[in-house]
Design an enzyme around this catalytic site. Sequence first.
Site, PDB file in Angstrom:
ATOM      1  CG  HIS A  40      -9.811   1.394   1.119  1.00 40.57           C
ATOM      2  ND1 HIS A  40      -8.750   2.226   0.839  1.00 40.57           N
ATOM      3  CD2 HIS A  40     -10.786   2.195   1.614  1.00 40.57           C
ATOM      4  CE1 HIS A  40      -9.066   3.479   1.153  1.00 40.57           C
ATOM      5  NE2 HIS A  40     -10.302   3.479   1.629  1.00 40.57           N
ATOM      6  CG  ASP A  49      -2.530   0.646  -3.127  1.00 46.78           C
ATOM      7  OD1 ASP A  49      -1.374   1.116  -3.049  1.00 46.78           O
ATOM      8  OD2 ASP A  49      -3.389   0.846  -2.238  1.00 46.78           O
ATOM      9  CB  CYS A  68      -6.514   2.965  -1.705  1.00 47.03           C
ATOM     10  SG  CYS A  68      -5.087   3.697  -0.896  1.00 47.03           S
ATOM     11  CG  ASP A 112      -2.075   0.932   1.135  1.00 51.14           C
ATOM     12  OD1 ASP A 112      -2.113   1.718   0.181  1.00 51.14           O
ATOM     13  OD2 ASP A 112      -2.962   0.883   2.008  1.00 51.14           O
TER      14      ASP A 112
END
Length: 470
Positions: free
Chosen positions: A145, A351, A84, A44
């Site tokens: 998410h 991502d 994201c 991430d």
Amino acid sequence: VFHLFLHTRKKMRLLLFLIICQCTINSVNTHHASNPNVILLMADDLGIGDLGCYGNRTLRTPNIDKLAEEGVTLTQHIAASPLCTPSRAAFLTGRYPIRSGMAAFSRVGVFLFSASSGGLPSEEITFSKLLKQRGYATALIGKWHLGMNCESSNDFCHHPLSHGFDYFYGLSVTNFRDCKPGQGSVFLKGVQKSLVIPIQIAGITLVSLAIVQYIGLLKVPFQALAYCLLITAISLAVLIFFFYHFRHLNCFLMRDHQIIQQPLSYENLTQRLTKEAVQLIGRNTDAPFLLVLSYLHVHTALYASESFRGKSKHGLYGDAVEEMDWSVGQILDVLEKYNLSNKTLVYFTSDQGAHVEEISSSGEVHGGYNGIYKGGKSMNWEGGIRVPGLLRWPGVIQAGAYIDEPTSNMDIFPTIVKLAEAQLPSDRIIDGHDLMPLLQGKVTRSKHEFLFHYCNAYLNAVRWHPGNSK
């Protein structure tokens, strides 16, 4: 003549034997190159310049670098979005996020609250759904998410288990600074900007009314003053309540549909996620599995276990990167332990690019490094969308190869769906392309002539790779 006949017969037997052997080998190879285990590792906010295999010489990432040495390094691997939520939606569905409704028209392009009613639509087809139909055990460990509920707090219509995963252990939203005491807030500045003017107006209004009332220019009903004061007090109380209770309401760890830790504790969190992944592999040594290990590293709030804290040359950010690399090593070790390495496709990426503007409340740089590329997370400059792309499958794809062709994180969808011998959806456009011909050296050009770069729902740029280019 008789001797010639015997000699010819022996040759025919030998030829037949060789043909049978070749057919057997081809059959084994075909079986070997289909229905593999699939492990997808997603960081991430990791910068492409944070890894040794992409040129970093100060951060230690030997296990991730090992993936590059034993597999293929994609040098033009592009995330479908620099944020994201839309990037992960594209990754799971093989489609630009604007097609699935996961690209926002507002400034905020990601989900901020676990109580948000939006999420990845139920009609979207994820690779986890298709692999589950083919008999794969499917698990998501780490960050989701992509929403959780629709109309009630327990309908779980956007939950990972509603999108093809058998097992979920992780966070339904994301890692926030607000989740870790002392790390500041992602909301405070925005709230301050949006509330300063209303509070100023309310204050000026109250003072003006009080002065007008006092000097007798205008008789102001006491109730009007009371209502203004009450509205101001309620607004401030809501704000205080929000910041005081945010950790408890929005920062929690789930196993399937159950909340198992609230608020979230960062103590040994990466080790817990890794343990879950290792156990998942151990439970499925005799059947194909899909494991998506979606790290919280290196999104802020940054954290690292005691074994890694203070050990890198790049502060807490470097500690987090090196702990994530340790976790990747644990995954590779357990594959080796169960003799699954040659049966498993492993993919590592991020991502989006590093958040280069990320500064802690104490002034420490908490963002990563995007190498030579301009910009970072939330920007469509190259630094925001060019991400690591590493794939390893011993004996099936090339080892130590570099592919300098445009590829996308959307390509993972058709690649693993075809490997699982599932059917690609025919009722919708799939924007990704099967990577296997490139990875095996059967072709040298990517099928992507165009890649479209969106900032939320707005097209910013188009990458053109014409057919006659070199």
